[in-house]
Design a protein around this motif. Sequence first.
Motif, short mmCIF file in Angstrom:
data_model
loop_
_atom_site.label_atom_id
_atom_site.label_comp_id
_atom_site.label_asym_id
_atom_site.label_seq_id
_atom_site.Cartn_x
_atom_site.Cartn_y
_atom_site.Cartn_z
N LEU A 102 18.35 33.07 -54.05
CA LEU A 102 17.21 33.43 -54.89
C LEU A 102 17.62 33.66 -56.34
O LEU A 102 17.13 34.58 -57.01
N ASP A 103 18.50 32.78 -56.85
CA ASP A 103 18.94 32.91 -58.24
C ASP A 103 18.33 31.84 -59.13
O ASP A 103 18.70 31.71 -60.30
N GLY A 104 17.38 31.07 -58.59
CA GLY A 104 16.65 30.13 -59.41
C GLY A 104 17.18 28.72 -59.43
O GLY A 104 16.60 27.87 -60.10
N ASP A 105 18.28 28.44 -58.74
CA ASP A 105 18.76 27.06 -58.64
C ASP A 105 18.85 26.66 -57.17
O ASP A 105 18.67 27.47 -56.27
N THR A 106 19.14 25.38 -56.93
CA THR A 106 19.11 24.85 -55.58
C THR A 106 20.51 24.71 -55.01
O THR A 106 21.35 24.01 -55.57
N ASP A 107 20.75 25.39 -53.90
CA ASP A 107 21.99 25.27 -53.14
C ASP A 107 21.80 24.22 -52.05
O ASP A 107 20.71 23.69 -51.86
N ILE A 108 22.86 23.90 -51.33
CA ILE A 108 22.79 22.85 -50.31
C ILE A 108 23.44 23.34 -49.02
O ILE A 108 24.59 23.76 -49.02
N PHE A 109 22.69 23.26 -47.93
CA PHE A 109 23.24 23.54 -46.61
C PHE A 109 23.47 22.23 -45.88
O PHE A 109 22.61 21.35 -45.89
N VAL A 110 24.65 22.10 -45.26
CA VAL A 110 24.99 20.90 -44.49
C VAL A 110 25.35 21.32 -43.06
O VAL A 110 26.28 22.12 -42.86
N ALA A 111 24.60 20.81 -42.10
CA ALA A 111 24.90 21.03 -40.68
C ALA A 111 25.98 20.04 -40.28
O ALA A 111 25.73 18.83 -40.20
N ASN A 112 27.19 20.53 -40.05
CA ASN A 112 28.32 19.68 -39.69
C ASN A 112 28.55 19.71 -38.19
O ASN A 112 28.40 20.74 -37.54
N ASP A 113 28.94 18.60 -37.64
CA ASP A 113 29.04 18.41 -36.20
C ASP A 113 30.42 18.79 -35.68
O ASP A 113 31.43 18.24 -36.11
N SER A 114 30.45 19.75 -34.74
CA SER A 114 31.68 20.16 -34.04
C SER A 114 32.66 20.92 -34.92
O SER A 114 33.83 21.04 -34.58
N THR A 115 32.19 21.41 -36.03
CA THR A 115 33.06 22.14 -36.95
C THR A 115 32.20 23.10 -37.78
O THR A 115 31.01 23.26 -37.52
N ARG A 116 32.77 23.73 -38.77
CA ARG A 116 32.04 24.69 -39.61
C ARG A 116 30.97 23.98 -40.43
O ARG A 116 31.11 22.84 -40.84
N ASN A 117 29.88 24.69 -40.67
CA ASN A 117 28.85 24.21 -41.58
C ASN A 117 29.24 24.49 -43.02
O ASN A 117 30.08 25.36 -43.30
N TYR A 158 29.69 29.50 -38.91
CA TYR A 158 29.87 29.59 -37.47
C TYR A 158 28.76 30.44 -36.86
O TYR A 158 28.03 31.13 -37.57
N ASP A 159 28.64 30.39 -35.53
CA ASP A 159 27.65 31.23 -34.87
C ASP A 159 28.18 32.67 -34.77
O ASP A 159 29.27 32.99 -35.27
N TYR A 160 27.40 33.54 -34.12
CA TYR A 160 27.74 34.96 -34.11
C TYR A 160 29.05 35.26 -33.38
O TYR A 160 29.68 36.30 -33.60
N GLN A 161 29.50 34.34 -32.54
CA GLN A 161 30.78 34.52 -31.85
C GLN A 161 31.95 33.96 -32.64
O GLN A 161 33.09 34.04 -32.19
N ALA A 210 21.55 22.30 -32.12
CA ALA A 210 22.94 22.14 -31.70
C ALA A 210 23.03 21.33 -30.40
O ALA A 210 22.04 20.91 -29.82
N PHE A 211 24.27 21.16 -29.94
CA PHE A 211 24.57 20.33 -28.77
C PHE A 211 24.44 21.15 -27.50
O PHE A 211 24.21 22.36 -27.51
N GLU A 212 24.59 20.48 -26.36
CA GLU A 212 24.53 21.12 -25.05
C GLU A 212 25.62 22.18 -24.92
O GLU A 212 26.68 22.10 -25.52
N ASN A 213 25.31 23.21 -24.13
CA ASN A 213 26.19 24.35 -23.91
C ASN A 213 26.37 25.20 -25.17
O ASN A 213 27.36 25.89 -25.33
N GLN A 214 25.38 25.12 -26.04
CA GLN A 214 25.28 25.98 -27.21
C GLN A 214 23.80 26.32 -27.39
O GLN A 214 22.94 25.65 -26.83
N MET A 215 23.53 27.35 -28.16
CA MET A 215 22.15 27.65 -28.49
C MET A 215 21.83 27.17 -29.89
O MET A 215 22.67 27.24 -30.79
N ALA A 216 20.61 26.68 -30.07
CA ALA A 216 20.11 26.51 -31.43
C ALA A 216 20.17 27.88 -32.11
O ALA A 216 19.97 28.91 -31.48
N THR A 217 20.47 27.88 -33.41
CA THR A 217 20.83 29.13 -34.08
C THR A 217 19.91 29.44 -35.25
O THR A 217 19.63 28.57 -36.08
N LEU A 218 19.46 30.69 -35.30
CA LEU A 218 18.64 31.19 -36.41
C LEU A 218 19.50 32.11 -37.28
O LEU A 218 20.02 33.12 -36.80
#
Length: 561
Positions: free
Chosen positions: A258-273, A295-298, A324-332
């Motif tokens: 919320l600083d007035g510019d646009t950041d970028i989130f990238v969902a990366n597969d099998s590794t850190r976002n 990473y997720d909460y774990q 996310a993939f099987e054996n994981q939860m979609a994450t909020l």
Amino acid sequence: MLFRYPEIVIFATWAIASSTLAAEPTQIRLVDVTDRTGISFVHSDGSSGAHYLVEAVASGMATLDFDLDGDLDLYFLNGAALKGASYQTPPRNALYRNDGNWQFTDVTEQSGLGDEGFGLGVAVGDYDNDGWPDVYVNNYGANALYRNNGDGSFQALAGQPEIACGEKVGGGVTMLDIEADGDLDIYVANYIQFEYDLRPPSIFHGRVVYGGPVLFPTEPDDLLRNNGDGTFTNVSDQSGISAHSEWGMATIGLDADLDGDTDIFVANDSTRNFLWENDGQGKFTEIGLISGTAYDYQGNPQGSMGVDAADFNGDLLLDLFQTAFENQMATLYENSEGGFFEDVTLRTGAGAGTYHYVNWGTAFADLDNDGDQDLFMANGHIHDNLDEFDDTTSYKIRNQVYENLGNGHFVDVSQTCGEGMVVRESSRGSIVDDLDSDGCLDVVILNSRTKPTVLRNECNASANWIEIELVGTSSNRSAVGSQVLLTAGGKSQLLEVHSGRGYQSHFGSQLHFGLGENTTVDRVVVRWLGGGVEEFSNIRANQRLLVRQGLGISSRSRNDE
């Protein structure tokens, strides 16, 4: 996508997440109207039986009003023949014009948008500020930027290798104004470095299956700066984007802090976002770990697929939801002041029932117009022979809807929100938008290797709504990165204009707010990217508004140009 056969040990918390939920009542009603639409598009993934990973992750789709007739058209991405496959008629992307009353006409040929590359990601935005939406397609192979000619046709920009980004395997695409100079730049996610003979086929239980991305080298993402004269410069190095590389899937631009510019989130597969923090001048620092989104909460990486951003809890900060993939939860990920995020999946119930599924397309959307953001997820496994060796899930899976109860919790209403949710396919990209102008958000899902699913939302007719389209002047004309703060009945909502979201898809350029029982909007505050705030008050519900930067607010119908 994390491949974890045999099954990993499931902790007690996971048992809650994967349990069968009781059917919950809801005002959301999704009805399958596919057969009446006239849409004959069939997705192809280029497969030959060799199970190249590229085919498993295709494709996204988009909504756009390409002809400015006031309603939303549909653009489907398609694959192309991979080694060992052949088609009598080469697959191509398809544009369908919305003619109203759930009738769509294939205008691919005359539009020039029938790209025959291997389509993966797509974003829409007016890069040249001429008033017409343009389209960027991220392929396996050369990418393409299509300029809207304003006469129903598009022309691919030629002679610019920067736009093509080389012969890579694409992921999601995001248009954004990185330095708020009034024109749209392009962030291009890249997935894997792929060569046909790089690795032998993956074998599981004696069957050929898709190997995961970790078997392939990573590819740095690309950032293309708009020079304002119809050309682009690849600024991946000087912006900091090329400093890190992972297996990029979905992307979204958002003002995370919320600083007035646009950041970028990238969902990366099998590794850190990644969360790329913008300094306001188009220089980026990767803060995924610091921000809590890596990473997720774990502390585990996920097979991240799709992503969307909205304020789910009414604190006027943009949160992130990632599939996310099987054996994981979609994450909020819940946003707190300063752009720090917390995984609140278990506390909110947003991931309950997703553990055995592979989730792809996703959207925050007020599907019942009660004034908060619900969740949609498009599901489907990648292994077409999965049912031969895994009885916990299936290649074709039902999609899911989670209703926001307005108290910080979500509940799975997939079983009670209409017969449209009975459809079982292996889905990928999806969109959520009001296709029939009735004030309820509808859903379209691109299904791998078959026709799409089109769902009409017959939501609660007594609930009110309002839709707001922003047109920038000093800000980029598509108003990407601008925000609307709306207050009705003492409740405030925040939405931001995005270009590129979900799973490799684009939708929602016109902001949709549910108002519940409120028949009047008390206040609308527009925060334009690059500076400037405009405020409007005492606006009646159930209409579409057009806000032109510096020129005021007006009501419009779907057929206004």
